[in-house]
Design an enzyme around this catalytic site. Structure first.
Site, PDB file in Angstrom:
ATOM      1  CB  CYS A   1      39.717  87.529 -33.225  1.00  0.00           C
ATOM      2  SG  CYS A   1      39.809  86.356 -32.127  1.00  0.00           S
TER       3      CYS A   1
ATOM      4  CG  HIS B   1      35.254  86.325 -32.233  1.00  0.00           C
ATOM      5  ND1 HIS B   1      36.069  85.945 -33.280  1.00  0.00           N
ATOM      6  CD2 HIS B   1      34.299  87.160 -32.524  1.00  0.00           C
ATOM      7  CE1 HIS B   1      36.145  87.086 -34.118  1.00  0.00           C
ATOM      8  NE2 HIS B   1      34.913  87.586 -33.516  1.00  0.00           N
TER       9      HIS B   1
ATOM     10  CG  HIS C   1      34.220  90.591 -35.523  1.00  0.00           C
ATOM     11  ND1 HIS C   1      33.938  89.419 -35.301  1.00  0.00           N
ATOM     12  CD2 HIS C   1      33.396  91.478 -36.362  1.00  0.00           C
ATOM     13  CE1 HIS C   1      32.803  89.173 -36.251  1.00  0.00           C
ATOM     14  NE2 HIS C   1      32.436  90.427 -36.766  1.00  0.00           N
TER      15      HIS C   1
END
Length: 312
Positions: free
Chosen positions: A198, A253, A265
């Site tokens: 990520c 994240h 993402h």
């Protein structure tokens, strides 16, 4: 025997001095793994790409070096992945004519521009790779890799390092780099156009714009201008969105905001989701706010490459 020992004794300081002067390396393969420990079995924590300058922190004479990257991130890399440089050689590299790869597709370095064959390949380069060379007006430009290998690349795939490193902030181009990787698999620690985690997606997207950021999501939340969770309506394209598993949990994240509640993402694969309660991805996470990089270049944790002393 006595003469041999004396010779060895006198030469040892010279050998140690030469080793101590080799304080730098350049990554010498398309994508090099950075690991938590000095073993191939150790977890991969990040990656660096061809031409990235790194500083030697620890050298115990094994096949592993402990290195620091230009973002301050540290880890272990195998010596087969790098070319060692003295301080003088590092300064010469910073003063040399260099090219950066601007193509999102992998670029082949070839030996002969008149031969079309897989056996003509020297290596490949990924977006953001740095090599020595000058951009030609012709179809191909000559390049030299950190270890001295040379060949030719398509001129339209590269830019002078100065132009690449001083680009103005362009949110749509940053997002376009993410969309180019759409569908690419998530890989923990990955940080190149081959695959990303990520925060690696953030790094690849911004680095292609000549902007270096801190590496991990838990670091990236502290850079740029803070946008509180309740200020969703003020989000702009390419803002960084942060999430955790619980309201007070560790940031785990990061995503990039696009528009109209959509974000892109890397989660399982590079994909899009929406900031709304009926979106399974968004509802499964706790949104913890955002950071804006635009307008914050050269603040702590964000570098315009042209101003980074390890590159210039």
């Amino acid at each position: 025997m006595r003469n041999y020992l004396l010779s060895l004794l006198f030469s040892l300081p010279l050998l140690l001095s030469a080793q101590q002067q080799q304080e730098w390396v350049l990554v010498n393969i398309p994508v090099a793994c950075i690991r938590e420990g000095s073993s191939h079995a150790s977890e991969m924590s990040s990656q660096s790409i061809m031409g990235t300058p790194m500083k030697v922190l620890e050298d115990n004479g094994s096949e592993w070096l402990k290195l620091e990257g230009p973002d301050g991130y540290t880890g272990y890399m195998n010596i087969s992945s790098v070319k060692r440089l003295s301080d003088t050689e590092m300064q010469n590299w910073k003063n040399s004519s260099r090219l950066a790869v601007t193509s999102m597709s992998e670029v082949k370095v070839i030996r002969d521009t008149l031969i079309s064959s897989p056996r003509n390949t020297v290596t490949e380069l990924v977006n953001g790779s740095i090599v020595n060379g000058k951009k030609s007006r012709g179809r191909f430009s000559h390049v030299t890799l950190p270890d001295g290998r040379d060949g030719w690349v398509s001129t339209d795939c590269v830019s002078s390092i100065e132009d690449w490193a001083s680009q103005p902030f362009e949110a749509q181009k940053i997002l376009d780099r993410c969309y180019y990787l759409y569908g690419a698999p998530y890989l923990w620690g990955a940080c190149s156009t081959k695959s990303v985690d990520c925060s690696g997606l953030v790094r690849v997207a911004y680095y292609g714009n000549g902007i270096l950021t801190l590496r991990d999501a838990r670091q990236q939340i502290n850079i740029g201008r803070r946008i509180e969770p309740e200020d969703i309506s003020s989000l702009r394209p390419a803002d960084l969105l942060f999430f955790s598993a619980t309201p007070d949990g560790r940031i785990s994240h990061v995503a990039l905001y696009d528009s109209e509640g959509k974000y892109i993402h890397s989660s399982g694969r590079v994909k899009c989701n929406y900031m709304r309660a009926d979106d399974s991805d968004f509802s499964a996470r706790v949104y913890r706010g955002a950071s804006r990089i635009e307008g914050e270049i050269s603040s702590e944790g964000i570098w315009q490459i042209i101003n980074h002393p390890w590159y210039f």
